[in-house]
Structures are given as C-alpha cells and as structure tokens.
Design a protein around this motif. Structure first.
Motif, PDB file in Angstrom:
ATOM      1  N   SER A 187       0.884  -1.163   0.000  1.00 42.38           N
ATOM      2  CA  SER A 187       0.000   0.000   0.000  1.00 42.38           C
ATOM      3  C   SER A 187       0.922   1.213   0.000  1.00 42.38           C
ATOM      4  O   SER A 187       2.133   1.067  -0.021  1.00 42.38           O
ATOM      5  CB  SER A 187      -0.914  -0.019   1.229  1.00 42.38           C
ATOM      6  OG  SER A 187      -0.159  -0.013   2.413  1.00 42.38           O
ATOM      7  N   GLU A 234       9.153   9.183  -7.200  1.00 40.05           N
ATOM      8  CA  GLU A 234       9.189   8.047  -8.121  1.00 40.05           C
ATOM      9  C   GLU A 234      10.471   8.096  -8.951  1.00 40.05           C
ATOM     10  O   GLU A 234      10.862   9.155  -9.431  1.00 40.05           O
ATOM     11  CB  GLU A 234       7.970   8.071  -9.040  1.00 40.05           C
ATOM     12  CG  GLU A 234       6.673   7.841  -8.294  1.00 40.05           C
ATOM     13  CD  GLU A 234       5.463   7.824  -9.219  1.00 40.05           C
ATOM     14  OE1 GLU A 234       5.590   8.135 -10.421  1.00 40.05           O
ATOM     15  OE2 GLU A 234       4.374   7.494  -8.718  1.00 40.05           O
ATOM     16  N   MET A 252       9.430   2.869 -13.320  1.00 38.16           N
ATOM     17  CA  MET A 252       8.458   1.772 -13.364  1.00 38.16           C
ATOM     18  C   MET A 252       9.238   0.509 -13.703  1.00 38.16           C
ATOM     19  O   MET A 252      10.066   0.522 -14.624  1.00 38.16           O
ATOM     20  CB  MET A 252       7.390   2.018 -14.431  1.00 38.16           C
ATOM     21  CG  MET A 252       6.438   3.130 -14.099  1.00 38.16           C
ATOM     22  SD  MET A 252       5.031   3.267 -15.241  1.00 38.16           S
ATOM     23  CE  MET A 252       5.790   3.220 -16.840  1.00 38.16           C
ATOM     24  N   GLU A 291       9.169  -3.848 -14.376  1.00 39.32           N
ATOM     25  CA  GLU A 291       8.411  -5.038 -14.730  1.00 39.32           C
ATOM     26  C   GLU A 291       9.372  -6.201 -14.812  1.00 39.32           C
ATOM     27  O   GLU A 291      10.446  -6.076 -15.394  1.00 39.32           O
ATOM     28  CB  GLU A 291       7.741  -4.850 -16.092  1.00 39.32           C
ATOM     29  CG  GLU A 291       6.250  -5.000 -16.039  1.00 39.32           C
ATOM     30  CD  GLU A 291       5.614  -4.823 -17.394  1.00 39.32           C
ATOM     31  OE1 GLU A 291       5.823  -5.694 -18.266  1.00 39.32           O
ATOM     32  OE2 GLU A 291       4.918  -3.822 -17.562  1.00 39.32           O
ATOM     33  N   LEU A 332       6.845   0.360  -4.746  1.00 35.87           N
ATOM     34  CA  LEU A 332       5.385   0.318  -4.622  1.00 35.87           C
ATOM     35  C   LEU A 332       4.915  -0.848  -5.480  1.00 35.87           C
ATOM     36  O   LEU A 332       4.947  -0.779  -6.709  1.00 35.87           O
ATOM     37  CB  LEU A 332       4.754   1.616  -5.119  1.00 35.87           C
ATOM     38  CG  LEU A 332       5.178   2.911  -4.447  1.00 35.87           C
ATOM     39  CD1 LEU A 332       4.494   4.093  -5.105  1.00 35.87           C
ATOM     40  CD2 LEU A 332       4.873   2.862  -2.969  1.00 35.87           C
ATOM     41  N   GLN A 377       2.758  -3.074  -7.594  1.00 33.99           N
ATOM     42  CA  GLN A 377       1.583  -2.780  -8.402  1.00 33.99           C
ATOM     43  C   GLN A 377       0.761  -4.013  -8.744  1.00 33.99           C
ATOM     44  O   GLN A 377      -0.313  -3.887  -9.309  1.00 33.99           O
ATOM     45  CB  GLN A 377       2.017  -2.096  -9.707  1.00 33.99           C
ATOM     46  CG  GLN A 377       2.771  -0.807  -9.480  1.00 33.99           C
ATOM     47  CD  GLN A 377       1.876   0.280  -8.940  1.00 33.99           C
ATOM     48  OE1 GLN A 377       0.928   0.674  -9.582  1.00 33.99           O
ATOM     49  NE2 GLN A 377       2.168   0.742  -7.742  1.00 33.99           N
ATOM     50  N   GLY A 378       1.268  -5.194  -8.448  1.00 35.62           N
ATOM     51  CA  GLY A 378       0.513  -6.411  -8.705  1.00 35.62           C
ATOM     52  C   GLY A 378       1.310  -7.441  -9.478  1.00 35.62           C
ATOM     53  O   GLY A 378       2.400  -7.173  -9.973  1.00 35.62           O
ATOM     54  N   ARG A 406       4.801  -6.092 -11.406  1.00 37.80           N
ATOM     55  CA  ARG A 406       5.077  -4.692 -11.695  1.00 37.80           C
ATOM     56  C   ARG A 406       5.237  -3.935 -10.392  1.00 37.80           C
ATOM     57  O   ARG A 406       4.598  -4.240  -9.393  1.00 37.80           O
ATOM     58  CB  ARG A 406       3.918  -4.069 -12.471  1.00 37.80           C
ATOM     59  CG  ARG A 406       3.691  -4.641 -13.842  1.00 37.80           C
ATOM     60  CD  ARG A 406       2.381  -4.176 -14.461  1.00 37.80           C
ATOM     61  NE  ARG A 406       1.206  -4.314 -13.609  1.00 37.80           N
ATOM     62  CZ  ARG A 406       0.590  -5.449 -13.323  1.00 37.80           C
ATOM     63  NH1 ARG A 406       1.040  -6.575 -13.801  1.00 37.80           N
ATOM     64  NH2 ARG A 406      -0.478  -5.471 -12.561  1.00 37.80           N
ATOM     65  N   GLY A 407       6.079  -2.914 -10.441  1.00 44.41           N
ATOM     66  CA  GLY A 407       6.269  -2.066  -9.273  1.00 44.41           C
ATOM     67  C   GLY A 407       6.871  -0.735  -9.682  1.00 44.41           C
ATOM     68  O   GLY A 407       7.371  -0.589 -10.806  1.00 44.41           O
ATOM     69  N   ILE A 408       6.804   0.224  -8.791  1.00 49.77           N
ATOM     70  CA  ILE A 408       7.414   1.524  -9.033  1.00 49.77           C
ATOM     71  C   ILE A 408       8.528   1.700  -8.008  1.00 49.77           C
ATOM     72  O   ILE A 408       8.279   1.652  -6.802  1.00 49.77           O
ATOM     73  CB  ILE A 408       6.385   2.659  -8.919  1.00 49.77           C
ATOM     74  CG1 ILE A 408       5.291   2.468  -9.968  1.00 49.77           C
ATOM     75  CG2 ILE A 408       7.062   4.024  -9.100  1.00 49.77           C
ATOM     76  CD1 ILE A 408       4.155   3.463  -9.884  1.00 49.77           C
TER      77      ILE A 408
END
Length: 153
Positions: free
Chosen positions: A43, A51, A54, A56, A90, A92-93, A134-136
């Motif tokens: 979260s 940031e 990004m 992956e 972060l 992302q899923g 994925r994440g940041i």
C-alpha cells in the motif's frame, strides 16, 4: 562433439532460467544501495516519496511453486530498485503468464522395403508458467526503521 552439445544445452537452460527486468525511468536515479535496504510497499508508503522508475519483471522459466515464483519476482524488483538507489518499491501487482505443462501424443505409419510399420510417441512438457510483477521504484524520504516491514493490506 558431445561436449559442445552439452555446453549448448547448459547455455540454453541457463538462459531459460533468467528473466530480465525492464524499466521506464520516471525520475533521477540515486547512488546504488543494497537490495536488503529496499522495502516493498503493498500500500502507499508512509510520508513523502519520489518516483524513480516503473519496473516489470518475471520469474525464471525454471521456477517451480507459487511461493518461489512470488519470492523471485519480489527479489528481482528489489534488486533493480537498489541499482537505481531506490529504497522502496510500490508493488503494483502480479499475474501468472501463459504456458505451462502439456502432454502431446503422436502416431505414425509408414512403409519401407515392402514392410509396413506403425509407431507412436508421447511428449511431455513440464515447464512452469512464469509469474509477472510490476512495481514503481521510489525513494522514500522518511522510511520506517530498518528491519520493519509495513503490514500487508
């Protein structure tokens, strides 16, 4: 000759086990840090953050078991973030990729020198489906104390 075949097979297996991490830069990278210093946030992180990129990635082609796949993608996200100097990711899923196990059956007939023959075969593919994540990569200005991990929501 056999040694070169063994080398080629070893190289192919090694490459199949590797999966690269792609990145799209969103900000300025910082000095690299240790992956152990990168926290994964499921979260929003506490406080202000910037940031950096990004990210992956996917688990390797030879990674078996859901937990091992999840650990692999989280570890790769942390490692890539650390290279960019990010102290957080972060999340992302994640999702399961395409592919997986399959079984194929084949039968053939033929004629050679006045004799006919029939043969058959079964092929099995047991390569696991990869997990993609994925994440940041972020730099958190006031991170929580080292060794603590925020609760998973």
């Amino acid at each position: 000759m056999r040694l070169s075949h063994l080398f080629m097979l070893s190289a192919a297996l090694a490459l199949a086990g590797c999966a690269s991490t792609s990145k799209v830069m969103l900000g300025q990278p910082r000095a690299p840090i240790s992956p152990e210093q990168v926290m994964v946030y499921f979260s929003a992180p506490p406080g202000r953050y910037e940031e950096i990129a990004m990210l992956e990635t996917s688990s390797g082609g030879l990674t078996y078991g859901e937990q091992a796949k999840t650990d692999a993608v989280i570890g790769k996200l942390r490692a890539e973030a650390a290279k960019l100097g990010a102290n957080g990711v972060l999340f992302q899923g994640s999702e399961t990729g395409h592919g997986g196990s399959s079984v194929g059956v084949g039968v053939g007939t033929g004629r050679f020198g006045g004799s006919s023959y029939t043969s058959g075969g079964v092929g099995v593919n047991i390569s696991p489906t990869p997990k993609h994540a994925r994440g940041i990569a972020v730099y958190v200005f006031d991170p929580p104390p080292p060794g603590s991990q925020p609760p998973i929501d």
